[in-house]
Motif scaffolding. Sequence first.
Motif, PDB file in Angstrom:
ATOM      1  N   ASP A  52     -58.827 -54.557 -39.258  1.00 36.72           N
ATOM      2  CA  ASP A  52     -58.801 -53.862 -37.968  1.00 36.72           C
ATOM      3  C   ASP A  52     -57.363 -53.676 -37.487  1.00 36.72           C
ATOM      4  N   LEU A  56     -55.248 -50.192 -36.901  1.00 38.51           N
ATOM      5  CA  LEU A  56     -54.503 -49.875 -35.681  1.00 38.51           C
ATOM      6  C   LEU A  56     -53.092 -49.408 -36.031  1.00 38.51           C
ATOM      7  N   THR A  59     -53.278 -45.918 -37.316  1.00 40.74           N
ATOM      8  CA  THR A  59     -53.557 -45.002 -36.208  1.00 40.74           C
ATOM      9  C   THR A  59     -52.285 -44.752 -35.400  1.00 40.74           C
ATOM     10  N   LYS A 112     -60.535 -55.607 -28.379  1.00 40.17           N
ATOM     11  CA  LYS A 112     -60.450 -54.659 -29.492  1.00 40.17           C
ATOM     12  C   LYS A 112     -61.534 -53.591 -29.363  1.00 40.17           C
ATOM     13  N   TRP A 116     -61.004 -49.468 -29.154  1.00 48.10           N
ATOM     14  CA  TRP A 116     -61.645 -48.412 -29.958  1.00 48.10           C
ATOM     15  C   TRP A 116     -62.333 -47.401 -29.050  1.00 48.10           C
ATOM     16  N   ARG A 117     -62.926 -47.861 -27.932  1.00 45.53           N
ATOM     17  CA  ARG A 117     -63.548 -46.911 -26.988  1.00 45.53           C
ATOM     18  C   ARG A 117     -62.488 -46.024 -26.343  1.00 45.53           C
ATOM     19  N   LEU A 134     -63.477 -44.534 -35.571  1.00 47.53           N
ATOM     20  CA  LEU A 134     -63.425 -45.367 -34.375  1.00 47.53           C
ATOM     21  C   LEU A 134     -64.804 -45.895 -34.011  1.00 47.53           C
ATOM     22  N   MET A 137     -65.464 -48.713 -36.308  1.00 46.40           N
ATOM     23  CA  MET A 137     -64.676 -49.875 -35.888  1.00 46.40           C
ATOM     24  C   MET A 137     -65.326 -50.551 -34.664  1.00 46.40           C
ATOM     25  N   GLY A 138     -65.827 -49.739 -33.750  1.00 46.09           N
ATOM     26  CA  GLY A 138     -66.528 -50.292 -32.587  1.00 46.09           C
ATOM     27  C   GLY A 138     -67.791 -51.031 -32.982  1.00 46.09           C
TER      28      GLY A 138
END
Length: 170
Positions: A52, A56, A59, A112, A116-117, A134, A137-138
């Motif tokens: 994760d 990030l 990203t 975290k 992602w939201r 995303l 990931m959520g």
Amino acid sequence: MPRMQADPLGVYLNDHLTAAFAGAALADRMAGAHPDSRRAELSRLARDIEHDRDFLVRTMRTLGVPVHRYRTWLGLAGERLGRLKPNGTLLRRSPLSDLVELEALRTGVEGKAALWRALGALAEADHRVDAEELKRMGDRAAEQARTLDGWHRQVSGAVLADRPAVDAHR
């Protein structure tokens, strides 16, 4: 003299990256501290948290947000300083450490999930951000939270029930 305006996205993502380094280090240390059956699950969780964190970083690069390396060291230092908390024992690990560390890790996972939201909302306007990834990931953060909640119930029951009896005549 005019003040320089900080980039809110850069500050936000670097704040989360700092926490991600601390969380990955904490999960890895927790896995190493548990020789029991939970060790394999904690090791898997630590690897997921590292993945994760790496997502990030990718990203941030995609968005052109510089990674502030000194912040990663702050996250690692913060995790190490957290070991110095008073826990009722001086020379060995306290059972209370498991409970406090699970709560810290659970708080990090919730942060975290919020990240992602927030990036999902950004993805609506910025197509460099992969909204589907995303979402995955959520979903993984939600699964991590469920796992940690289950362990928390077990550990809190065991740790908090193991306390001296209170004298009812006081």
